[in-house]
Design a protein around this motif. Structure first.
Motif, PDB file in Angstrom:
ATOM      1  N   ALA A   1      -2.862   7.237   5.241  1.00  0.00           N
ATOM      2  CA  ALA A   1      -2.834   7.907   6.542  1.00  0.00           C
ATOM      3  C   ALA A   1      -2.647   6.907   7.688  1.00  0.00           C
ATOM      4  N   LEU A   2      -3.262   5.739   7.548  1.00  0.00           N
ATOM      5  CA  LEU A   2      -3.065   4.704   8.577  1.00  0.00           C
ATOM      6  C   LEU A   2      -1.602   4.277   8.624  1.00  0.00           C
ATOM      7  N   VAL A   3      -0.991   4.114   7.460  1.00  0.00           N
ATOM      8  CA  VAL A   3       0.435   3.763   7.397  1.00  0.00           C
ATOM      9  C   VAL A   3       1.279   4.905   7.981  1.00  0.00           C
ATOM     10  N   ALA A   4       0.939   6.127   7.635  1.00  0.00           N
ATOM     11  CA  ALA A   4       1.713   7.287   8.111  1.00  0.00           C
ATOM     12  C   ALA A   4       1.748   7.367   9.633  1.00  0.00           C
ATOM     13  N   HIS A   5       0.635   7.042  10.270  1.00  0.00           N
ATOM     14  CA  HIS A   5       0.524   7.285  11.719  1.00  0.00           C
ATOM     15  C   HIS A   5       0.713   6.049  12.583  1.00  0.00           C
ATOM     16  N   HIS A   6       0.971   4.886  11.978  1.00  0.00           N
ATOM     17  CA  HIS A   6       1.005   3.681  12.819  1.00  0.00           C
ATOM     18  C   HIS A   6       2.160   3.747  13.818  1.00  0.00           C
ATOM     19  N   ALA A   7       1.946   3.062  14.928  1.00  0.00           N
ATOM     20  CA  ALA A   7       2.989   2.916  15.953  1.00  0.00           C
ATOM     21  C   ALA A   7       3.430   4.238  16.565  1.00  0.00           C
ATOM     22  N   GLY A   8       2.489   5.107  16.815  1.00  0.00           N
ATOM     23  CA  GLY A   8       2.842   6.344  17.522  1.00  0.00           C
ATOM     24  C   GLY A   8       3.760   7.262  16.738  1.00  0.00           C
ATOM     25  N   ALA A   9       3.590   7.297  15.425  1.00  0.00           N
ATOM     26  CA  ALA A   9       4.505   8.061  14.574  1.00  0.00           C
ATOM     27  C   ALA A   9       4.543   9.546  14.924  1.00  0.00           C
ATOM     28  N   ALA A  10       3.429  10.096  15.373  1.00  0.00           N
ATOM     29  CA  ALA A  10       3.379  11.556  15.586  1.00  0.00           C
ATOM     30  C   ALA A  10       4.420  12.019  16.600  1.00  0.00           C
ATOM     31  N   ALA A  11       4.561  11.290  17.691  1.00  0.00           N
ATOM     32  CA  ALA A  11       5.523  11.703  18.717  1.00  0.00           C
ATOM     33  C   ALA A  11       6.958  11.575  18.215  1.00  0.00           C
ATOM     34  N   VAL A  12       7.213  10.548  17.412  1.00  0.00           N
ATOM     35  CA  VAL A  12       8.556  10.378  16.843  1.00  0.00           C
ATOM     36  C   VAL A  12       8.837  11.496  15.841  1.00  0.00           C
ATOM     37  N   ALA A  13       7.850  11.795  15.013  1.00  0.00           N
ATOM     38  CA  ALA A  13       8.022  12.847  13.998  1.00  0.00           C
ATOM     39  C   ALA A  13       8.336  14.191  14.649  1.00  0.00           C
TER      40      ALA A  13
ATOM     41  N   LEU B   1       6.324   7.742   7.036  1.00  0.00           N
ATOM     42  CA  LEU B   1       6.071   8.774   6.022  1.00  0.00           C
ATOM     43  C   LEU B   1       6.553   8.344   4.642  1.00  0.00           C
ATOM     44  N   ASP B   2       7.705   7.707   4.576  1.00  0.00           N
ATOM     45  CA  ASP B   2       8.193   7.254   3.273  1.00  0.00           C
ATOM     46  C   ASP B   2       7.216   6.253   2.663  1.00  0.00           C
ATOM     47  N   GLY B   3       6.682   5.357   3.497  1.00  0.00           N
ATOM     48  CA  GLY B   3       5.703   4.407   2.998  1.00  0.00           C
ATOM     49  C   GLY B   3       4.422   5.092   2.556  1.00  0.00           C
ATOM     50  N   ALA B   4       3.928   5.999   3.372  1.00  0.00           N
ATOM     51  CA  ALA B   4       2.664   6.680   3.067  1.00  0.00           C
ATOM     52  C   ALA B   4       2.775   7.526   1.803  1.00  0.00           C
TER      53      ALA B   4
ATOM     54  N   ASP C   1     -11.119  -4.743   4.873  1.00  0.00           N
ATOM     55  CA  ASP C   1     -10.207  -4.640   3.730  1.00  0.00           C
ATOM     56  C   ASP C   1      -9.176  -3.525   3.962  1.00  0.00           C
ATOM     57  N   VAL C   2      -9.629  -2.410   4.496  1.00  0.00           N
ATOM     58  CA  VAL C   2      -8.728  -1.287   4.794  1.00  0.00           C
ATOM     59  C   VAL C   2      -7.697  -1.699   5.838  1.00  0.00           C
ATOM     60  N   LEU C   3      -8.168  -2.377   6.886  1.00  0.00           N
ATOM     61  CA  LEU C   3      -7.251  -2.800   7.956  1.00  0.00           C
ATOM     62  C   LEU C   3      -6.193  -3.768   7.440  1.00  0.00           C
ATOM     63  N   VAL C   4      -6.629  -4.795   6.728  1.00  0.00           N
ATOM     64  CA  VAL C   4      -5.670  -5.814   6.279  1.00  0.00           C
ATOM     65  C   VAL C   4      -4.712  -5.227   5.238  1.00  0.00           C
ATOM     66  N   ALA C   5      -5.217  -4.399   4.352  1.00  0.00           N
ATOM     67  CA  ALA C   5      -4.328  -3.732   3.381  1.00  0.00           C
ATOM     68  C   ALA C   5      -3.283  -2.886   4.103  1.00  0.00           C
ATOM     69  N   SER C   6      -3.701  -2.155   5.100  1.00  0.00           N
ATOM     70  CA  SER C   6      -2.772  -1.306   5.860  1.00  0.00           C
ATOM     71  C   SER C   6      -1.720  -2.146   6.575  1.00  0.00           C
ATOM     72  N   ALA C   7      -2.143  -3.292   7.080  1.00  0.00           N
ATOM     73  CA  ALA C   7      -1.189  -4.172   7.767  1.00  0.00           C
ATOM     74  C   ALA C   7      -0.117  -4.672   6.801  1.00  0.00           C
ATOM     75  N   TRP C   8      -0.529  -5.085   5.605  1.00  0.00           N
ATOM     76  CA  TRP C   8       0.466  -5.541   4.630  1.00  0.00           C
ATOM     77  C   TRP C   8       1.443  -4.423   4.266  1.00  0.00           C
ATOM     78  N   LEU C   9       0.959  -3.212   4.223  1.00  0.00           N
ATOM     79  CA  LEU C   9       1.757  -2.100   3.695  1.00  0.00           C
ATOM     80  C   LEU C   9       2.480  -1.290   4.762  1.00  0.00           C
ATOM     81  N   HIS C  10       2.243  -1.567   6.050  1.00  0.00           N
ATOM     82  CA  HIS C  10       2.634  -0.594   7.072  1.00  0.00           C
ATOM     83  C   HIS C  10       4.135  -0.342   7.148  1.00  0.00           C
ATOM     84  N   ASP C  11       4.948  -1.331   6.793  1.00  0.00           N
ATOM     85  CA  ASP C  11       6.401  -1.170   6.946  1.00  0.00           C
ATOM     86  C   ASP C  11       7.158  -1.098   5.619  1.00  0.00           C
ATOM     87  N   ILE C  12       6.477  -0.919   4.501  1.00  0.00           N
ATOM     88  CA  ILE C  12       7.212  -0.902   3.220  1.00  0.00           C
ATOM     89  C   ILE C  12       8.192   0.260   3.151  1.00  0.00           C
TER      90      ILE C  12
END
Ligand SMILES: [Fe+2]
Length: 200
Positions: free
Chosen positions: A103-115, A86-89, A61-72
């Motif tokens: 937190a999953l939304v905040a960090h998806h796709a290697g966000a830390a290095a971009v941040a 970060l805006d989504g998170a 449930d956590v995974l699928v919810a995060s997938a729906w929300l990851h790019d909002i």
């Protein structure tokens, strides 16, 4: 300007799965303004659901919810920092979504290095990167789904990303730092899936 969006994530007693709320919320935020991003999101959620079948139900449930929300965070109404993870998170945290999903939304796709490249490292560090199978699976789903929602290989996705954004984009520059980590998350998820694969 902050969104006028008023939805609040379901509480534990509501009986509604978080992933169901997440799908509706993502559709409301993305479908009209950003239809291509919505198509991508539907593809990512489909991928996530495939991995979710081999996870315990709470994790699924956590995974699928995060997938729906990851790019909002790409929606203009949510744009505060100009950094979609970060805006989504931050939006989700303000709307009562469990911290883990934020937190999953905040960090998806290697966000830390971009941040780090854009001076938002300390803001991103307000969220933990859990670095487990659910996090890997979210990265995998995103990085094996193209911008229109089609299934692509990880290599195709990275080539598309470089071509679309160009070499000066921080997301592309950050690949020098997070490229191996992105690949490792995909590899670990493929290994997880292969352990549960049904023989032909
Ligand atoms: Fe995505």
């Amino acid at each position: 300007m902050r969104a006028e969006f008023r939805a609040v994530a379901p509480g534990a007693s509501s009986g509604e799965r978080l992933a169901v709320w997440a799908r509706r919320t993502a559709r409301d935020i993305l479908a009209v303004e950003l239809p291509r991003r919505w198509a991508h999101t539907q593809g990512v959620a489909e991928r996530a659901e495939e991995v979710a079948r081999v996870l315990p139900s709470d994790e699924a449930d956590v995974l699928v919810a995060s997938a729906w929300l990851h790019d909002i965070g790409y929606a203009s109404a949510l744009n505060v920092l100009g950094f979609h993870q970060l805006d989504g998170a931050r939006f989700l945290a303000e709307h009562g979504v469990p911290r883990r999903v934020c937190a999953l939304v905040a960090h998806h796709a290697g966000a830390a290095a971009v941040a780090e490249l854009v001076g938002l490292g300390p803001r991103l560090a307000e969220f933990d990167d859990e670095q487990g199978p659910v996090r890997d699976a979210l990265w995998y789903a995103d990085m094996t789904t193209g911008p229109d929602g089609a299934r692509v290989s990880f290599a195709e996705r990275m080539a598309e990303l470089r071509g679309r954004r160009g070499p000066e984009d921080p997301v592309v520059r950050a690949l020098a730092v997070n490229g191996a980590e992105r690949a490792a998350a995909v590899r670990r998820t493929e290994q997880l899936l292969s352990r549960y694969a049904v023989p032909a």
